[in-house]
Design an enzyme around this catalytic site. Sequence first.
Site, PDB file in Angstrom:
ATOM      1  N   SER A  15       0.809  -1.213   0.000  1.00 39.71           N
ATOM      2  CA  SER A  15       0.000   0.000   0.000  1.00 39.71           C
ATOM      3  C   SER A  15       0.838   1.256   0.000  1.00 39.71           C
ATOM      4  O   SER A  15       2.033   1.214   0.218  1.00 39.71           O
ATOM      5  CB  SER A  15      -0.888   0.001   1.240  1.00 39.71           C
ATOM      6  OG  SER A  15      -0.089  -0.038   2.390  1.00 39.71           O
ATOM      7  N   THR A 159      -6.643  -3.551  -4.389  1.00 42.00           N
ATOM      8  CA  THR A 159      -7.473  -2.602  -3.646  1.00 42.00           C
ATOM      9  C   THR A 159      -7.519  -2.990  -2.178  1.00 42.00           C
ATOM     10  O   THR A 159      -7.861  -4.130  -1.839  1.00 42.00           O
ATOM     11  CB  THR A 159      -8.895  -2.553  -4.215  1.00 42.00           C
ATOM     12  OG1 THR A 159      -8.831  -2.227  -5.607  1.00 42.00           O
ATOM     13  CG2 THR A 159      -9.739  -1.518  -3.499  1.00 42.00           C
ATOM     14  N   PHE A 195      -7.426  -8.134  -4.006  1.00 40.87           N
ATOM     15  CA  PHE A 195      -7.897  -7.437  -2.812  1.00 40.87           C
ATOM     16  C   PHE A 195      -6.995  -7.747  -1.626  1.00 40.87           C
ATOM     17  O   PHE A 195      -6.731  -8.909  -1.304  1.00 40.87           O
ATOM     18  CB  PHE A 195      -9.352  -7.807  -2.533  1.00 40.87           C
ATOM     19  CG  PHE A 195     -10.262  -7.326  -3.630  1.00 40.87           C
ATOM     20  CD1 PHE A 195     -10.749  -6.033  -3.616  1.00 40.87           C
ATOM     21  CD2 PHE A 195     -10.562  -8.147  -4.701  1.00 40.87           C
ATOM     22  CE1 PHE A 195     -11.548  -5.566  -4.643  1.00 40.87           C
ATOM     23  CE2 PHE A 195     -11.360  -7.697  -5.736  1.00 40.87           C
ATOM     24  CZ  PHE A 195     -11.861  -6.401  -5.711  1.00 40.87           C
ATOM     25  N   LYS A 196      -6.566  -6.684  -0.984  1.00 41.35           N
ATOM     26  CA  LYS A 196      -5.566  -6.756   0.086  1.00 41.35           C
ATOM     27  C   LYS A 196      -6.268  -6.818   1.441  1.00 41.35           C
ATOM     28  O   LYS A 196      -6.995  -5.903   1.825  1.00 41.35           O
ATOM     29  CB  LYS A 196      -4.659  -5.533   0.006  1.00 41.35           C
ATOM     30  CG  LYS A 196      -3.466  -5.574   0.942  1.00 41.35           C
ATOM     31  CD  LYS A 196      -2.581  -4.379   0.666  1.00 41.35           C
ATOM     32  CE  LYS A 196      -1.331  -4.411   1.525  1.00 41.35           C
ATOM     33  NZ  LYS A 196      -0.491  -3.230   1.284  1.00 41.35           N
ATOM     34  N   ILE A 197      -6.020  -7.901   2.180  1.00 42.46           N
ATOM     35  CA  ILE A 197      -6.757  -8.215   3.396  1.00 42.46           C
ATOM     36  C   ILE A 197      -5.778  -8.508   4.533  1.00 42.46           C
ATOM     37  O   ILE A 197      -4.797  -9.229   4.344  1.00 42.46           O
ATOM     38  CB  ILE A 197      -7.652  -9.454   3.160  1.00 42.46           C
ATOM     39  CG1 ILE A 197      -8.659  -9.167   2.034  1.00 42.46           C
ATOM     40  CG2 ILE A 197      -8.371  -9.859   4.435  1.00 42.46           C
ATOM     41  CD1 ILE A 197      -9.418 -10.405   1.580  1.00 42.46           C
TER      42      ILE A 197
END
Length: 399
Positions: A15, A159, A195-197
Amino acid sequence: MSISLRCPPSQALPSFSFQRRNSRLISTASDVHFNFRSSFPHIRASSSSSSSSSSSSLDAGLSTELDAVSSFSEIVPDTVVFDDFERFPPTAATVSSSLLLGICSLPDTIFRNAVDMALADSSCCKLENSELRLSCFFNKALVNVGGDLAKMVPGRVSTEVDARLAYDTHGIIRKVHDLLKLYSEIDVPPERLLFKIPSTWQGIEASRLLESEGIQTHLTFVYSFAQAAAAAQAGASVIQIFVGRLRDWARNHSGDPEIDAALKRGEDPALSLVSKAYNYIHKYGHKSKLMAAAVRNKQDLFSLLGVDYIIAPLKVLQSLKESAISPDEKYSFVRRLSPQSAAMYNFTEEELTKWDQLSLASAMGPASVELLAAGLNGYVNQARRVEELFEKMWPPPNV
């Protein structure tokens, strides 16, 4: 010449965080994988076929340390001037709350219109509940910026999923579905997205369920073998370990069994975790790719040769580029991690468990618990700052 990320479209990126410097956005947190047309020689990714080779020495003709190390791992920079796409065309990117903060702090950036359009969205503006309205603005802004990035990069746009949902599996899944729907409305296909978790148990379980739907995920804040193994069992596309952060904790704390055991063996605990996670993934045939982030010096990089991705500071890459190697020195660069070495690694019965919420919680030591909490707090604070800023900015002109 370029540094290019030649990974399958399933790869993710870390990020963004930004500083103001001569009215440009500067990424400082291992956030973007970019092509550099002029600064560095070509960095080549090892393909899946070449990664199965047992050779650990270099072919003739390589002349710098950068050439040498890029034969074993995908090497990507973690610092970049973000707003000059002609000079630094990116291969892939991440959209996150910290990126939105950076965009809002510099009104003349190319992405500011994407944020303004989100704040002018009629479906969000008509919501009377301010909390729901701000959440709608947030989602729209992420997707609008992500959509712009998807037009500029050939690879995936990752995202960030709201960290406030880190302990809510179904909340994470709903959020990802909401974001996917918004991306669909602007014609960004699912195969361009990831998708970043956060790697809480609930995040890992959400990753498993999303991957079963064909939605690719990137699990971050992994600081223990239990997290890495559980993420691999879940089928996460990318698993990210922050080498520098874990080492910093180990230097200033004690009492974590996993770290203490590594130190007793005379090993660096952060490098040991990356090696162990890599061996587990490859020995047992998991599809996950392993990303070593926050690598701070050349010795770290040399010690991790063979891992799927290494994110290194520009100063390290520049030093590698400027360090010539003679033919006699080419054999000093050895692949430290490989499927062959992984096959020889022995795991304990406890490490080969089918991880669930209880076993994961029991196995995570103080380091992973504290570092995960710190990472989540940082993401949550950034998300709140974005919403506070949007509240001040709304309504934009002409709304």
